[in-house]
Design a protein around this motif. Structure first.
Motif: not given
Ligand SMILES: [Fe+2]
Length: 519
Positions: A237-238, A243-245, A250-251, A263, A306, A390
């Motif tokens: 996951d992220d 976080n939350d990419y 990215d966030q 990444r 993702r 998200d």
């Protein structure tokens, strides 16, 4: 560093592989004194079973919290053995792999020629040392009937937030395999607040940093025991990256080119630490979506939501500002050109669903998929007119294409499992007014509750049968041709490595009945 250079200086260098300045030296001698001691600190693992094959993994890391694992910068031969018994009296396959410094001295062996639906034991030997023994199993032969499958699934194992008691119980459940649905590591800087234990390295931004973070997690004996007990099948996951990419963003919407370098480092470290059949990453690209087939009984469509997803919709940010994860609905969320999987993976999934002949078709993915309108966190008593962007909720056309394919292709028994939201949630998916599939999310192995409003938001939604975000644990599913029995396995005290587990709730899904019922 001192130990490392001494170790390197006493190595016998017998073979020169490659040429020029890029030459890699191979240690051909295997004397115990020639490599640092304690090569197998990170344990062993197996994964991605096929009817005739499993992947075996280890990584040589005598100093796991060193970016190079405490290994000299040379390739090292690693022998491997597969046996039908735990004492290795009956070795059926054996060979030698090379642990190369450019891959963090990780080893991935694709063992072929195994018998279907069979249990095996495996181990590695290097530098005069022998690894722990792992236990694994192959998948049933393609298209054959299977009477019973037990699997466990988990996600979200923040190291600082608890101990891995869940894995002790998961091992006791003796699953045929483990599905891991993402957030194997968390990338954040150390946080003393509420931490039961700390990792030492700062937020990783490069390969060395991610290696240290994985090594910290993989040093945990309960996590190692879970890998030793059964093959794993993983997606990410992220938090394996940031976080939350979303794809190259990215966030904080920093420079995509810079983020892709990060990444690439994160994907490589994931590859170096997991027993995956996927080809190694090429820069920031690594295809990990695939199917897992268990005879005629079940097919698992393992997704990557993702790497390829479209940018988040309904954002008002500019470059360098943090994106928003809960928004008022807007046309972006219904854009037919947007996809949470990216169009090539989405096409692959839809084609796969059109062709599957399995009795159960289990979508193995990261997050909540059942529609989930929610209240504004700032106005918890207000209307549920907000969207979480998200998740699949942020890519509704993409989600509808999946639902439509399940329905139009009459896919046999679709069922969804997910993680991400740090809660146990059981819900019924409907589409065009018809019941379609059950969805079972969570919980988290250790990570604390995420969506504080989840229980309140879903209390009056008929689709939501169960929601608890104050407990942690894992899922267990017993699959037979006639039903799936899903247990949410909760921990009494996630801060205690010896805590008990119990069935928080159980649901049964019967063949050709898309609505779950309480067990
Ligand atoms: Fe998570």
């Amino acid at each position: 560093m001192v130990e490392r250079s001494i170790a390197a200086s006493v190595l016998t260098r017998r073979a020169l592989i490659g040429g020029g300045s890029a030459a890699i030296l191979t240690v051909a001698a295997r004397g115990a004194e020639r490599l640092p001691a304690g090569l197998f600190t990170l344990g062993v693992a197996s994964g991605d079973p096929l009817p005739d094959s499993v992947i075996l993994w280890t990584r040589l890391a005598p100093q796991p919290l060193d970016a190079a694992g405490g290994m000299p910068p040379i390739a090292v031969p690693v022998r491997w053995q597969v046996a039908t018994d735990e004492r290795f009296a009956h070795i059926v396959r054996a060979g030698e792999a090379r642990a190369e410094p450019r891959w963090g001295h990780s080893v991935h062996v694709d063992v072929r020629g195994l018998r279907p639906a069979s249990r095996y034991f495996y181990r590695f030997l290097a530098g005069g040392e022998t690894s722990a023994v792992g236990r694994t199993r192959t998948a049933p032969a393609a298209g054959t009937p299977v009477e019973r499958l037990r699997l466990a699934y988990g996600s979200c194992q923040k190291y600082e937030s608890g101990f891995y008691a869940a894995y002790r119980h998961l091992v006791a459940d003796d699953p045929d395999f483990v599905l891991f649905l993402g957030d194997y590591i968390y990338e954040g800087a150390p946080t003393a607040k509420d931490a039961v234990r700390l990792h030492r390295n700062p937020e990783p931004m490069d390969l060395g940093g991610y290696r240290v973070r994985y090594a910290t997690y993989k040093s945990d004996p309960l996590l190692q025991a879970a890998h030793h007990a059964a093959p794993w099948v993983l997606t990410w996951d992220d938090h394996e990256v940031a976080n939350d990419y979303a794809a190259a963003l990215d966030q904080n919407n920093t420079d995509p080119a810079a983020f892709l370098l990060r990444r690439a480092a994160a994907y490589q470290a994931w590859y170096e630490h997991q027993p995956v059949r996927a080809a190694p990453p090429l820069g920031p690209a690594m295809r990990i979506y695939h199917t897992l087939d268990w005879g005629r009984l079940a097919q698992f469509q393992v997704l990557d939501d993702r790497q390829y997803r479209s940018p988040r919709g309904c954002q008002t940010h500019v470059r360098g500002e943090m994106s928003v994860s809960v928004v008022k609905d807007c046309p972006d969320l219904h854009d037919p050109k947007a996809s949470i999987l990216g169009m090539p993976q989405e096409k692959w999934l839809l084609d796969t669903l059109s062709g599957t002949k399995a009795r159960w078709n289990i979508l193995t993915q990261q997050t909540q998929i059942t529609p989930y309108p929610r209240r504004d966190p700032a106005h918890p008593d207000g209307p549920a007119d907000m969207q979480t962007v998200d998740t699949w909720q942020g890519y509704q056309a993409s989600r509808n294409r999946l639902f439509a394919r399940w329905q139009d292709a009459s896919v046999s028994n679709p069922l969804v499992i997910g993680g991400d939201i740090h809660a146990f949630v059981a819900s019924d998916i409907s589409y065009r007014g018809k019941a379609l599939a059950p969805c079972f999310v969570g919980g988290s192995i250790t990570t604390q509750a995420g969506d504080k409003l989840l229980v309140q938001n879903t209390a009056d939604l008929p689709a939501y049968r169960f929601a608890r975000n104050d407990v942690r644990g894992y899922g267990r599913i017993d699959v037979t041709p006639t039903q799936c029995d899903v247990a949410f396995r909760a921990l009494r005290n996630p801060l205690d490595a010896r805590t008990e587990a119990y069935d928080l709730t159980r649901y049964v899904v019967e063949d050709r009945r898309p609505r779950m019922r309480a067990a």
